[in-house]
Design a protein around this motif. Sequence first.
Motif, PDB file in Angstrom:
ATOM      1  N   VAL A  20       6.425   8.091  -0.163  1.00 53.00           N
ATOM      2  CA  VAL A  20       5.313   8.666  -1.059  1.00 53.00           C
ATOM      3  C   VAL A  20       6.155   9.752  -1.866  1.00 53.00           C
ATOM      4  O   VAL A  20       5.981   9.593  -3.142  1.00 53.00           O
ATOM      5  N   TYR A  23       7.218   8.392  -5.318  1.00 53.54           N
ATOM      6  CA  TYR A  23       6.387   8.244  -6.333  1.00 53.54           C
ATOM      7  C   TYR A  23       6.025   9.736  -6.772  1.00 53.54           C
ATOM      8  O   TYR A  23       5.626  10.014  -7.899  1.00 53.54           O
ATOM      9  N   LEU A  33      -2.887   9.873  -0.708  1.00 56.62           N
ATOM     10  CA  LEU A  33      -1.530   9.306  -1.129  1.00 56.62           C
ATOM     11  C   LEU A  33      -0.599   8.903   0.029  1.00 56.62           C
ATOM     12  O   LEU A  33       0.146   7.819  -0.081  1.00 56.62           O
ATOM     13  N   LEU A  37       0.882   5.010  -0.870  1.00 60.19           N
ATOM     14  CA  LEU A  37       1.780   4.691  -1.689  1.00 60.19           C
ATOM     15  C   LEU A  37       2.934   4.360  -0.568  1.00 60.19           C
ATOM     16  O   LEU A  37       3.129   4.875   0.415  1.00 60.19           O
ATOM     17  N   TYR A  71       1.096   0.066  -7.683  1.00 58.78           N
ATOM     18  CA  TYR A  71       0.525   1.654  -7.000  1.00 58.78           C
ATOM     19  C   TYR A  71      -0.285   2.342  -8.132  1.00 58.78           C
ATOM     20  O   TYR A  71      -0.741   3.377  -7.843  1.00 58.78           O
ATOM     21  N   ARG A  74      -4.961   3.209  -8.743  1.00 59.82           N
ATOM     22  CA  ARG A  74      -5.458   4.514  -7.639  1.00 59.82           C
ATOM     23  C   ARG A  74      -6.922   4.313  -7.841  1.00 59.82           C
ATOM     24  O   ARG A  74      -7.416   3.961  -8.750  1.00 59.82           O
TER      25      ARG A  74
END
Lengths: 330, 93
Positions: A20, A23, A33, A37, A71, A74
């Motif tokens: 995570v 990102y 998240l 992610l 990704y 979202r």
Amino acid sequence: MNIDLQAREIQPLRQTFARVAAYTGDKPASRYLEATLGAQPAANFHYRPTWEPGFELFDTGRTAVRMADWYALRDPRQYYYATWTMARARQQDAMESNYQFVESRGLVGKMSDALRARACAVLMPLRHVAWGGNMNNCNVCARGYGTAFTAPAMFHAMDHLGVAQYLTRLGLVMDEPGVLEAGRNDWLQAPRWQVLRRYVEDTLVLQDPFELFVAQNLALDGLLYPLVYGQFVDEHLALQGGTAVAMLTAFMPEWHDESARWIDAVVKVAAAESPENLALISGWYAAYAQAAQAALAPVADLALGEQGAGALQAVREALDARARKAGLAV
Amino acid sequence: MSSSISNVFIAFQDNEEARPVVEAILADNPDASAAHTPGLVKIDAPGRLTIRRATIEEQTGRAYDLQQIHVNLVTLSGHIDEDDDQLTLSWRH
């Protein structure tokens, strides 16, 4: 003896998972998240699938849409399993109390037979449309790439199944179980349903998951739900004493408005990625919105009579405005 | 304190539910500062601090009832002006 108690703060070495942090940077991330992610399997596929040896098990090449980062697609609702189930459980509770309200006051019996028959004639074949939506979103999830895009598609598939179940339950409350069989026969044989059936069955075999996403979620559902649940159930039936039907289908327009935010966000980000994506998605939208409108014309006529064509045109214009807002060239 | 304006403050339990609220407050109130102590987030702001429902909803992506803040609210100081859309702390009467 004195005991001196002191509060000591222990700084965690990491604020979130490395996948995570790649990102978002190393700061506390939301559960959405963390569930999304970096969750997509991306390496070490030893064997290609026997059923499609041209691709890896998870492959970005199954769609013509190109994303530098999948990704980026979202979900603005930030659904992961827990938030999605909690939201749907709340809506299920609301629907249960709607059913209780309608049944305890005998509201269905207060509708005229003709009105009840018309509601069933329009709504019962839609169980099969919702089932098609379930299959198609399963397919988007199976063939798509990137957890941010595929996980909400699976939730969306189960939501479609829920819609089909609510319609089944509605049929059983309104009439004898034979009404479900009659809806199925209409779906299979009545000429006015065949254009829509062809659309649904043609989308079942679409291979490109993003094309399927546009055809099912944006074009078809974007017209069907405002037409049937907005114009027909909430306006037309309710004015003639069919409020019970509106109460027993309350989930559908609410869910459609909520999930439209996700669909628009996905389309918007993907179309903004490159001119090629924009041209591709705009082309799909134009073709499928046109086809879906043609498929729904006989349904609009069945539901609303001579006002049907005008109502369908109105929802088409609203959908075009939605697509323009999402950045498509319409 | 040398300034003539007194601080208002609000403190929440430092957990997953309170995080979007804290982030919304910091986004809406540029003068506010958050201090993390074990288990607690205390936000100080000179004179005035507003919590807006709309900003929290942007953070979470879902509808939010402002009364939900009370689940994680620990303490606050300041006079409260509250409705469905916002909660403001200030020293004005």
